[in-house]
Design a protein around this motif. Structure first.
Motif, PDB file in Angstrom:
ATOM      1  N   ALA A 105      41.899  57.873  28.937  1.00  0.00           N
ATOM      2  CA  ALA A 105      40.493  57.997  29.318  1.00  0.00           C
ATOM      3  C   ALA A 105      40.164  56.997  30.426  1.00  0.00           C
ATOM      4  O   ALA A 105      40.799  55.950  30.545  1.00  0.00           O
ATOM      5  N   PRO A 106      39.174  57.310  31.264  1.00  0.00           N
ATOM      6  CA  PRO A 106      38.794  56.393  32.336  1.00  0.00           C
ATOM      7  C   PRO A 106      38.359  55.032  31.788  1.00  0.00           C
ATOM      8  O   PRO A 106      37.822  54.930  30.680  1.00  0.00           O
ATOM      9  N   VAL A 107      38.601  54.018  32.585  1.00  0.00           N
ATOM     10  CA  VAL A 107      38.183  52.662  32.236  1.00  0.00           C
ATOM     11  C   VAL A 107      37.213  52.177  33.303  1.00  0.00           C
ATOM     12  O   VAL A 107      37.504  52.244  34.500  1.00  0.00           O
ATOM     13  N   MET A 108      36.064  51.689  32.884  1.00  0.00           N
ATOM     14  CA  MET A 108      35.105  51.097  33.811  1.00  0.00           C
ATOM     15  C   MET A 108      35.319  49.589  33.865  1.00  0.00           C
ATOM     16  O   MET A 108      35.552  48.952  32.829  1.00  0.00           O
ATOM     17  N   GLN A 109      35.255  49.028  35.060  1.00  0.00           N
ATOM     18  CA  GLN A 109      35.361  47.580  35.219  1.00  0.00           C
ATOM     19  C   GLN A 109      34.180  47.077  36.043  1.00  0.00           C
ATOM     20  O   GLN A 109      33.980  47.508  37.177  1.00  0.00           O
ATOM     21  N   ALA A 110      33.432  46.174  35.463  1.00  0.00           N
ATOM     22  CA  ALA A 110      32.368  45.482  36.192  1.00  0.00           C
ATOM     23  C   ALA A 110      32.801  44.033  36.389  1.00  0.00           C
ATOM     24  O   ALA A 110      33.200  43.368  35.423  1.00  0.00           O
ATOM     25  N   VAL A 111      32.764  43.560  37.625  1.00  0.00           N
ATOM     26  CA  VAL A 111      33.198  42.209  37.952  1.00  0.00           C
ATOM     27  C   VAL A 111      31.975  41.364  38.298  1.00  0.00           C
ATOM     28  O   VAL A 111      31.171  41.735  39.158  1.00  0.00           O
ATOM     29  N   TYR A 112      31.861  40.223  37.602  1.00  0.00           N
ATOM     30  CA  TYR A 112      30.774  39.279  37.846  1.00  0.00           C
ATOM     31  C   TYR A 112      31.360  37.981  38.401  1.00  0.00           C
ATOM     32  O   TYR A 112      32.430  37.543  37.983  1.00  0.00           O
ATOM     33  N   SER A 113      30.676  37.383  39.347  1.00  0.00           N
ATOM     34  CA  SER A 113      31.171  36.186  40.007  1.00  0.00           C
ATOM     35  C   SER A 113      30.075  35.145  40.112  1.00  0.00           C
ATOM     36  O   SER A 113      28.886  35.476  40.177  1.00  0.00           O
ATOM     37  N   ASP A 114      30.487  33.877  40.122  1.00  0.00           N
ATOM     38  CA  ASP A 114      29.533  32.800  40.429  1.00  0.00           C
ATOM     39  C   ASP A 114      29.899  32.149  41.765  1.00  0.00           C
ATOM     40  O   ASP A 114      29.391  31.096  42.102  1.00  0.00           O
ATOM     41  N   GLY A 115      30.790  32.801  42.512  1.00  0.00           N
ATOM     42  CA  GLY A 115      31.237  32.285  43.797  1.00  0.00           C
ATOM     43  C   GLY A 115      32.561  31.555  43.724  1.00  0.00           C
ATOM     44  O   GLY A 115      33.290  31.488  44.713  1.00  0.00           O
ATOM     45  N   LEU A 116      32.890  31.019  42.540  1.00  0.00           N
ATOM     46  CA  LEU A 116      34.147  30.289  42.363  1.00  0.00           C
ATOM     47  C   LEU A 116      35.073  30.982  41.372  1.00  0.00           C
ATOM     48  O   LEU A 116      36.282  31.028  41.569  1.00  0.00           O
ATOM     49  N   THR A 117      34.505  31.521  40.307  1.00  0.00           N
ATOM     50  CA  THR A 117      35.315  32.202  39.299  1.00  0.00           C
ATOM     51  C   THR A 117      34.710  33.563  38.997  1.00  0.00           C
ATOM     52  O   THR A 117      33.573  33.855  39.398  1.00  0.00           O
ATOM     53  N   GLN A 118      35.479  34.398  38.297  1.00  0.00           N
ATOM     54  CA  GLN A 118      35.041  35.755  38.002  1.00  0.00           C
ATOM     55  C   GLN A 118      35.197  36.065  36.514  1.00  0.00           C
ATOM     56  O   GLN A 118      36.054  35.493  35.843  1.00  0.00           O
ATOM     57  N   VAL A 119      34.363  36.990  36.059  1.00  0.00           N
ATOM     58  CA  VAL A 119      34.483  37.563  34.715  1.00  0.00           C
ATOM     59  C   VAL A 119      34.529  39.071  34.872  1.00  0.00           C
ATOM     60  O   VAL A 119      33.674  39.661  35.535  1.00  0.00           O
ATOM     61  N   SER A 120      35.550  39.697  34.285  1.00  0.00           N
ATOM     62  CA  SER A 120      35.684  41.151  34.332  1.00  0.00           C
ATOM     63  C   SER A 120      35.321  41.743  32.981  1.00  0.00           C
ATOM     64  O   SER A 120      35.797  41.282  31.939  1.00  0.00           O
ATOM     65  N   VAL A 121      34.480  42.771  33.003  1.00  0.00           N
ATOM     66  CA  VAL A 121      34.058  43.491  31.800  1.00  0.00           C
ATOM     67  C   VAL A 121      34.630  44.899  31.885  1.00  0.00           C
ATOM     68  O   VAL A 121      34.276  45.669  32.783  1.00  0.00           O
ATOM     69  N   PHE A 122      35.558  45.234  30.967  1.00  0.00           N
ATOM     70  CA  PHE A 122      36.164  46.562  30.914  1.00  0.00           C
ATOM     71  C   PHE A 122      35.563  47.337  29.746  1.00  0.00           C
ATOM     72  O   PHE A 122      35.427  46.802  28.646  1.00  0.00           O
ATOM     73  N   VAL A 123      35.241  48.590  29.982  1.00  0.00           N
ATOM     74  CA  VAL A 123      34.711  49.458  28.922  1.00  0.00           C
ATOM     75  C   VAL A 123      35.485  50.767  28.947  1.00  0.00           C
ATOM     76  O   VAL A 123      35.630  51.393  30.007  1.00  0.00           O
ATOM     77  N   GLU A 124      35.987  51.191  27.784  1.00  0.00           N
ATOM     78  CA  GLU A 124      36.715  52.447  27.659  1.00  0.00           C
ATOM     79  C   GLU A 124      36.415  53.040  26.284  1.00  0.00           C
ATOM     80  O   GLU A 124      35.974  52.330  25.367  1.00  0.00           O
ATOM     81  N   PRO A 125      36.621  54.342  26.113  1.00  0.00           N
ATOM     82  CA  PRO A 125      36.427  54.939  24.780  1.00  0.00           C
ATOM     83  C   PRO A 125      37.353  54.278  23.762  1.00  0.00           C
ATOM     84  O   PRO A 125      38.503  53.973  24.065  1.00  0.00           O
ATOM     85  N   GLN A 126      36.860  54.089  22.575  1.00  0.00           N
ATOM     86  CA  GLN A 126      37.685  53.457  21.550  1.00  0.00           C
ATOM     87  C   GLN A 126      38.759  54.423  21.060  1.00  0.00           C
ATOM     88  O   GLN A 126      38.492  55.574  20.742  1.00  0.00           O
ATOM     89  N   ASP A 127      39.988  53.934  21.023  1.00  0.00           N
ATOM     90  CA  ASP A 127      41.130  54.677  20.482  1.00  0.00           C
ATOM     91  C   ASP A 127      41.603  53.922  19.245  1.00  0.00           C
ATOM     92  O   ASP A 127      42.187  52.846  19.347  1.00  0.00           O
ATOM     93  N   ARG A 128      41.371  54.482  18.077  1.00  0.00           N
ATOM     94  CA  ARG A 128      41.645  53.746  16.836  1.00  0.00           C
ATOM     95  C   ARG A 128      43.140  53.536  16.603  1.00  0.00           C
ATOM     96  O   ARG A 128      43.526  52.737  15.754  1.00  0.00           O
ATOM     97  N   GLN A 129      43.989  54.243  17.336  1.00  0.00           N
ATOM     98  CA  GLN A 129      45.420  53.988  17.238  1.00  0.00           C
ATOM     99  C   GLN A 129      45.804  52.695  17.948  1.00  0.00           C
ATOM    100  O   GLN A 129      46.773  52.037  17.565  1.00  0.00           O
ATOM    101  N   ARG A 130      45.068  52.342  18.986  1.00  0.00           N
ATOM    102  CA  ARG A 130      45.373  51.133  19.760  1.00  0.00           C
ATOM    103  C   ARG A 130      44.393  50.002  19.477  1.00  0.00           C
ATOM    104  O   ARG A 130      44.765  48.845  19.422  1.00  0.00           O
ATOM    105  N   HIS A 131      43.128  50.358  19.315  1.00  0.00           N
ATOM    106  CA  HIS A 131      42.074  49.355  19.176  1.00  0.00           C
ATOM    107  C   HIS A 131      41.738  49.181  17.702  1.00  0.00           C
ATOM    108  O   HIS A 131      40.785  49.760  17.183  1.00  0.00           O
TER     109      HIS A 131
END
Length: 339
Positions: free
Chosen positions: A268-294
């Protein structure tokens, strides 16, 4: 498949960064031993560092360490007008290789003969993180004197966070060119969590684009994986970050998909939102839950990189970045599903 394995498939560079974490000896001196620079002087330094990362041609060997693990890589950056070329070739372990021409990035695993070919958002294409001068709004910049890295005279700057949402960093900046020669991420007691430093570097070398372009063309015998990427918005994907962590702004938001292979349905597609403060970054990934893996929530860290994996309704959310664990938790709590 383990929960983190899909991240390796979608974003090989994040795996590369995690593999190259470092821990060099801490420099003597503390935050209290240096006075903060005036805002204008601090921004002047950050602008110079930012410009050098884009405009200087260089090549050399970077040494990385984190939690007692050492690795090294050959790196290079060449610019030629509007064209930009980069390469990172790991010299240890799986000998991973990453090549970039403008916004096109190839990640090669020679041993398994797999090549991941991506068209990246230009703001996220660079293989080495670039400091945005806006970082001065969230960090005090302190002058910590002169030192030497790889035989070059360096200005040492301490980026001291103005709040508890981020780590401090100590930077060694080449005094002649403004190129960053070394970077340490520091914990709450100014202990070194990870470090990267040139052991050898040449600055101002002649542009050598073929050293990047040729490996990108020589893919005979490689299985090519081509994630499709498109720009999107959190709201368009049914999400909202109501109250982003103070000091972080949205840098990019994309959705990635892989084609099916060998008769196996595409993930399934994975969405990634990247947030920055100019020096470091935080990536937020969202995908449908797969109970076999997650199967269960997971929190891990290596060096300064913390990762949080947790279900959010029928979705699986992974948040990672070189920030304290509490910062990731705040991002998770701020993430809302739109009805």
């Amino acid at each position: 498949m383990r929960p983190a394995s899909s991240l390796r498939a979608w974003l090989p560079l994040l795996t590369l960064c995690a593999a190259m974490l470092v821990a060099a000896p801490a420099r003597a001196g503390t935050e209290a031993s240096s006075a903060p620079l005036a805002s204008q002087e601090a921004r002047k330094w950050l602008v110079r560092i930012h410009a050098a990362a884009h405009e200087r041609n260089y090549q050399g060997t970077l040494v990385f360490s984190a939690e007692g693990t050492l690795s090294s890589a050959r790196v290079a950056h060449f610019g030629n007008g509007t064209q930009s070329y980069e390469r990172i070739e790991l010299l240890d372990g799986r000998m991973q290789q990453v090549y970039r021409h403008n916004d096109r990035v190839f990640t090669l695993w020679p041993h398994s003969r797999v090549a991941v070919v991506e068209e990246r958002d230009p703001s996220q294409a660079s293989l080495r993180r670039v400091i945005d001068p806006r970082a001065e709004e969230h960090y005090e910049v302190r002058d910590q004197g002169i030192d030497h890295v790889a035989g070059r005279e360096a200005q040492v700057l301490l980026m001291s966070p103005r709040d508890e949402h981020r780590f401090a960093r100590r930077l060694w900046i080449d005094r002649r060119t403004g190129l960053m020669l070394r970077s340490d991420v520091l914990g709450p007691k100014h202990q070194v969590l990870e470090s990267s430093a040139f052991s050898q570097v040449e600055i101002g070398v002649k542009s050598q684009p073929q050293t990047v372009l040729l490996p990108m063309k020589q893919l005979d015998g490689y299985r090519q994986v081509r994630p499709a990427q498109q720009a999107t918005r959190l709201e368009s994907e049914g999400w909202n970050l109501e109250s982003p962590v103070a000091g972080f702004y949205l840098s990019s938001c994309t959705k990635r998909t892989l084609d099916s292979a060998d008769g196996v349905a595409a993930p399934a597609p994975v969405m990634q939102a990247v947030y920055s403060d100019g020096l470091t970054q935080v990536s937020v990934f969202v995908e449908p839950q797969d109970r076999q893996r997650h199967k269960q929530p997971l929190r891990i860290h290596m060096g300064a990189t913390h990762t949080l994996m947790q279900a959010h309704g029928d979705a699986w959310v992974t948040i990672m970045g070189d920030v304290p664990a509490g910062t990731l938790q705040q991002f998770f709590q701020a993430l809302e599903r739109r009805k």
